[in-house]
Design an enzyme around this catalytic site. Structure first.
Site, PDB file in Angstrom:
ATOM      1  N   GLU B 169     -54.872  11.432 -20.666  1.00 55.93           N
ATOM      2  CA  GLU B 169     -54.767  12.708 -19.714  1.00 55.93           C
ATOM      3  C   GLU B 169     -55.486  12.761 -18.262  1.00 55.93           C
ATOM      4  OE1 GLU B 169     -55.746  16.037 -22.277  1.00 55.93           O
ATOM      5  OE2 GLU B 169     -54.505  15.366 -23.883  1.00 55.93           O
ATOM      6  N   HIS B 371     -49.807  24.246 -37.661  1.00 57.12           N
ATOM      7  CA  HIS B 371     -50.817  23.477 -36.666  1.00 57.12           C
ATOM      8  C   HIS B 371     -52.146  22.959 -37.443  1.00 57.12           C
ATOM      9  CE1 HIS B 371     -54.240  23.904 -33.347  1.00 57.12           C
ATOM     10  NE2 HIS B 371     -53.380  22.777 -33.166  1.00 57.12           N
ATOM     11  N   HIS B 372     -52.248  21.654 -37.386  1.00 53.26           N
ATOM     12  CA  HIS B 372     -53.345  20.825 -37.786  1.00 53.26           C
ATOM     13  C   HIS B 372     -54.187  20.585 -36.518  1.00 53.26           C
ATOM     14  CE1 HIS B 372     -51.095  20.058 -41.905  1.00 53.26           C
ATOM     15  NE2 HIS B 372     -51.449  21.573 -41.633  1.00 53.26           N
ATOM     16  N   GLU B 373     -55.148  21.235 -36.106  1.00 56.06           N
ATOM     17  CA  GLU B 373     -56.243  20.603 -35.551  1.00 56.06           C
ATOM     18  C   GLU B 373     -57.390  19.884 -36.243  1.00 56.06           C
ATOM     19  OE1 GLU B 373     -56.170  20.278 -31.824  1.00 56.06           O
ATOM     20  OE2 GLU B 373     -57.811  18.923 -32.630  1.00 56.06           O
ATOM     21  N   HIS B 451     -50.509  15.794 -30.888  1.00 59.06           N
ATOM     22  CA  HIS B 451     -51.231  15.900 -29.872  1.00 59.06           C
ATOM     23  C   HIS B 451     -52.502  14.988 -29.667  1.00 59.06           C
ATOM     24  CE1 HIS B 451     -49.090  19.452 -27.426  1.00 59.06           C
ATOM     25  NE2 HIS B 451     -48.243  18.963 -28.459  1.00 59.06           N
ATOM     26  N   GLU B 452     -52.929  14.814 -28.654  1.00 59.26           N
ATOM     27  CA  GLU B 452     -53.929  13.679 -28.242  1.00 59.26           C
ATOM     28  C   GLU B 452     -53.327  12.492 -29.417  1.00 59.26           C
ATOM     29  OE1 GLU B 452     -55.191  16.952 -29.542  1.00 59.26           O
ATOM     30  OE2 GLU B 452     -55.102  17.588 -27.439  1.00 59.26           O
ATOM     31  N   GLU B 470     -48.125  14.458 -27.257  1.00 55.11           N
ATOM     32  CA  GLU B 470     -48.323  14.683 -26.056  1.00 55.11           C
ATOM     33  C   GLU B 470     -48.505  13.312 -25.253  1.00 55.11           C
ATOM     34  OE1 GLU B 470     -52.485  16.357 -25.970  1.00 55.11           O
ATOM     35  OE2 GLU B 470     -51.895  17.849 -24.552  1.00 55.11           O
ATOM     36  N   GLU B 476     -50.861  22.428 -20.083  1.00 57.00           N
ATOM     37  CA  GLU B 476     -52.308  23.317 -20.539  1.00 57.00           C
ATOM     38  C   GLU B 476     -52.969  22.913 -19.150  1.00 57.00           C
ATOM     39  OE1 GLU B 476     -53.522  21.614 -24.117  1.00 57.00           O
ATOM     40  OE2 GLU B 476     -54.300  19.800 -23.281  1.00 57.00           O
TER      41      GLU B 476
END
Lengths: 676, 676
Positions: B169, B371-373, B451-452, B470, B476
């Protein structure tokens, strides 16, 4: 009874409250705070303002539980030291060591793992090291030490890349702190209040070198240079890390006027080192770099008996102690850059009669300086080095320049299984190899000048035969570098590389025009006066007059300064300067002249901007008169087209007088303050 | 007899003569040369001119002899492939795979160690991978693969740092090639002849990711991301590396018009993947980033039953397939950033009735997107993920967005001894972890949007439920980034990040003024028309309409484009562009509209410079008429103060016609070519 036992039991199981301990420097201006709140960390304040914010401590091991969060401060001990000690040689004779010490014990409540961190606060900075005493070997995967710069977005920094193919030989960048990604140490920065900080390490022994990686903005984390197998540091479980050091000063010169690194090193372990001699030398060296001579054999071979004798004669006639000769040994004729195994350290070329040279040197009073180029094949060197030092000792050689020319990460060693392994110049393996070389040389009463070295971390205190090293872009880059060193280079080095220790820069090039003058060729981007100033500005116990003798004979007026300037000092003072811009140094010679006392010397250099500096001579001894012999740029001098114009004048001065020195673009000034 | 035996014996002991083998692309424009002269190496020519000079091959192992010099080419085999295959979804339906292959065997004459390198030359680039078959585990310390850029001093590059704390990023830098030190892939460069090259890798499986380190000037060497114990790659001795790939094109758009990465991946291993559905979605997400809502519980909690039902209603009414909801599960109320172990993947907050939501979704015809953070605590996730996917499957969830928010190097896993180990997102461990997650999800017929993530290397071919990821600075950053993404960001991504595969950028922000307009606040630095163009310019099988529904309802005219645009394509063509400046894409929808055929779509974006682009519609089918519905920046629009001014016009077009599109500063244009 039971109730109180219950209470006691409850108290024992409650987590310890977070502790913060404070340690101040003797003058109270620097404060270290150490805390275990959340995770062990420290911070540093200067005049009550944070300069280093909360910065973590710890390790990730590969073969044990990490030292991360969860450790509590369980003990601490304090000490105060107010002492001084004497160097056998150096930039100063007497070094004051005044500091307050705090040793903090961290223990994990569950695993019972423990480690200590020893903090020392001096008036000129702080240092800390880890002390681990585990009963099992520990391999370090990652050191977690942080340096979190406060107000990082307003700070600026001067740096070179941390793990480049060209080792330390990069031009210093000046940028916003944010743009420094992975950097070498010393790493110099300045915050918005003008506080200058340099991050480095002291006493790097049996450990990997630390570079710094800017992780979160403003937070630099230790990045250790790994072994070829990826491990950073291999320990037997009981070890001290090198000291992580922070020079802290309100201005640029304060960084230089510090003995932080030396004070954190162990005392001399070699005993009597009277055989270690500072001095000046010339050599069969520059001629190869400017393509007049070759290292290899042939009609242009530099290292011949006849040529060496000429240099020994020249050295003796002009007060130089030695003659460095490169290209004397078997190995230079092959593809040595790719195969250092070609080198013999005991067999000379046929046209280099080392015994005749040794005899001649003894006759005229100048020594041969040895040269051991390894080209990174360190196993080949190690197996020959006893024989090589023994040969040199017999030949009266007292000093050897070593070389490790190889790309970063390409040092070749043969491992215990006979396989080739490729290591970094600054990994744990080479840290040990360089030191073994110095210790071995000491057995033969030989001093070492390491090129393509490990960075200096002050080990000359412990091993005073480790005279000097390269470890930056030196004069040779002016012969062929792409580009040559720019005019700001010396003012950059003075506040970065030179904070670590002496550099064998090899100053004193008098002929700038071997490829033509101007700003678009390979040549020293310097005036003649600046070349003289280097002898005072860049400290080294051994200084080369690097040019060909014929160029010195053409300018006897300028050469006189080189003949006069000593290389061993009673005292040194950085008087003025700004990082990458200019610097003014004053040094008092160590050896008093009979009847008159000690001379002082001044050196001043500027970058691409002309500058007039005013030097207040308030450091001179009261009641003494000095003859200032001033070598400065002529009024029309500038480095590109008119580097040679130099004014030499004399005037009488005393304490409190002022000297005005004009520095041309890319220029400098050198002054001998001769005690009368 | 004896004499000839002697000769034979002599011949056998003579070193093999250096060999060079040549491999050309089907159209002959690209040539690979492979040689064992001195050390195994390759080079690449384009139209007969070297673009990649002599570049080494090989490995340093930690536990075996290295593959360096001394290996000979002992065998080679060739093949030619001319085929095509169909994607279940993608930027194109039919992918042509035409290449010539050369497999070279390298053997060491003494140790008899051997390895192969498989080279493939396509018209749009080359790829090669190592194939090793040793009968003993091999740990790689360092991969020695080089990419030596010819005429490096005249080349320019676009890149992000290779091993930063912020993973992928970063804003792309545009610099001279010389200034790119350690970089990520895809790494894009342009030489003095305008040849564009992108270095990347394909099929990254059970290996560490490759970054590139510029060692000698112009020579980039593979730098593998290590395990926490320092080893780069752990193998059982029999392994193929990922393909090292070079996109090669005479212009910028040629980089995009390539299927090199997909063609080097293995075919679909999941069998029937009809349950994998491209589509569009909305979500409870942006509100948290602009501080209207919270992930954690409280009065501003975004993920409530009532709010989710509203979004499901909105989704169903407007043709969206799903609603992403973040902050639905236990864990968000603690210090989750520092302790991902707080997350439960099966326990919702009290105000999120997942069953009621699932029922409602079924009722209105839109699904919950899961969603799994993990916040980098991957062991905590792994031990729950079967239960978590099972729950989602029961609730009709077909797609999950995963997250691994943690600084680079700070992914926490629990090792076999129960100790915490900290790994990189792109080390071998996580490469395996991300793929295991995708494979596990497939068992529950769930698709993954990571993501990440680990960088995309084309594994969507082999695991078509790996929909998107991502792996770059997305939308964002326009909410809170320091700074936000600048106007050039999309034109940068298109020629770098997007060469790797789809990105869940989450386009479509209609309200630029939540922090005020101008150029000094956090906001998308974009016009409204450019937000529409993103749906065509940045390929993803799943595209979010990222803004709050109320902002779409305020601009039904612009919203119409988002409602119309598909996310699955028959064909895609990069028509025009320059790296970091602008790009024009055309895409043909995959699903034909009944009676009329397939629509085409155009997207064009520019950087901070206004631009007028002319699009020649020669890709349209002959004999068909289309209604061009053009959404472009108004004539006075510019991103800073007048981002909303947009002209919407319609005109009839046919093959061969030309469309002129005006792109404002920071602007874009989106066109639906509706088949009539």
């Amino acid at each position: 009874m039971r109730y109180s036992l219950l209470l006691l039991a409850m108290a024992a199981s409650l987590p310890l409250q977070a502790k913060t301990l404070s340690l101040k420097s003797p003058n109270g201006e620097i404060e270290l705070r150490v805390s275990d709140d959340d995770a062990p960390h420290y911070a540093v304040l200067f005049h009550g303002k944070p300069v280093i914010g909360a910065s973590k401590l710890g390790f990730d091991f590969t073969n044990a539980a990490n030292f991360r969060g969860g450790f509590d401060i369980t003990d601490s001990q304090r000490a105060t030291v107010d002492s001084s000690w004497e160097q056998p040689w150096g930039e100063a004779r007497i070094i004051e060591d005044k500091h307050n010490e705090l040793v903090v014990s961290f223990t994990h409540p569950d695993s019972k793992q423990a480690y200590k961190v020893r903090f020392r606060a001096f008036d000129d900075g702080v240092g800390f090291r880890y002390e681990v005493n585990a009963n099992t070997p520990l391999n370090i995967g990652r050191e977690l030490t942080e340096f979190a710069i406060e107000d990082a977005d307003k700070a600026e920094a001067w740096w070179i890349p941390g793990r480049g193919w060209n080792r330390y030989e990069y031009l210093y960048q000046h940028s916003k702190l944010a743009d420094a990604a992975l950097v070498q140490t010393p790493f110099t920065l300045k915050n918005k209040d003008g506080v200058h900080i340099a991050i480095h390490e002291a006493a790097l022994v049996d450990y990997a070198a630390m570079t710094l990686n800017q992780r979160r903005p403003g937070t630099f984390v230790a990045e250790l240079t790994p072994w070829s197998d990826g491990v950073a540091v291999k320990t037997n479980g009981t070890f001290n890390t090198p000291w992580r050091t922070l020079h802290i000063a309100p201005n640029a010169t304060g960084l230089i006027n510090s003995h932080l690194i030396l004070n954190l090193n162990e005392p001399n372990q070699l005993g009597d080192v009277s055989w270690v001699e500072p001095g000046k030398y010339v050599g069969i060296w520059w001629g190869m770099h400017i393509n007049k001579n070759t290292w290899g054999s042939g009609s242009q071979h530099g290292a011949t008996t006849a040529e060496t004798k000429k240099y020994l004669r020249f050295a003796a006639d002009n007060g130089f102690d030695g003659v460095l000769v490169e290209g004397w040994n078997i190995g230079w004729d092959g593809d040595w850059f790719h195969n250092g195994d070609l080198f013999s350290f005991t067999k000379p070329f046929a046209d280099f009669d080392i015994k005749a040279i040794a005899d001649y040197g003894r006759e005229v009073g100048a020594r041969l300086i040895g040269h051991h180029e390894t080209s990174g094949s360190v196993s080949n060197y190690r197996k020959q080095w006893d024989g090589a030092f023994s040969l040199y000792q017999k030949m009266g050689v007292a000093q050897v320049k070593t070389g490790y020319v190889a790309d970063g990460g390409n040092i070749k060693r043969i491992d215990e299984n006979g396989l080739e392994r490729f290591e970094w110049h600054d990994g744990q393996f080479m840290v040990g190899e360089y030191l073994d070389n110095v210790k071995t040389a000491a057995k033969y009463q030989i001093s070492i000048n390491t090129h393509e070295p490990i960075k200096d971390t002050g080990l000359r205190r412990t091993y005073p035969n480790w005279l000097a090293r390269e470890g930056a872009r030196g004069q040779e880059y002016n012969a062929w570098g792409n580009p040559p060193n720019p005019p700001e280079h010396i003012a950059m080095l003075s506040f970065t590389r030179m904070l670590a220790g002496p550099m064998d820069f090899t100053p004193g090039i008098f002929d700038m025009s071997f490829n033509g003058l101007g700003d678009n060729t390979n040549r020293p981007q310097s005036t003649l006066a600046k070349q003289l100033a280097l002898y005072v500005v860049l400290y080294s116990p051994i200084q080369m007059a690097a040019d060909l003798p014929e160029n010195y004979l053409k300018r006897p007026d300028a050469f006189q300064f080189i003949k006069d300037v000593p290389t061993d000092w009673e005292q040194s003072i950085a008087l003025d300067g700004a990082v990458g811009d200019f610097v003014v140094m004053a040094r008092k010679e160590r050896k008093a002249r009979q009847y008159s006392g000690n001379d002082w010397y001044l050196g001043a250099v500027t970058d691409e901007n002309a500058r007039d500096v005013t030097v207040k001579l308030d450091f001179l001894e009261p009641g003494k008169t000095f003859e200032a012999q001033i070598y400065q740029d002529g009024k029309d001098a500038e480095w590109k087209w008119r580097p040679y114009e130099m004014d030499i004048k004399k005037q009488t001065v005393r304490k409190g007088d002022t000297l005005s020195l004009h520095l041309a673009e890319g220029g400098g000034a050198a002054v001998r303050l001769k005690a009368l």
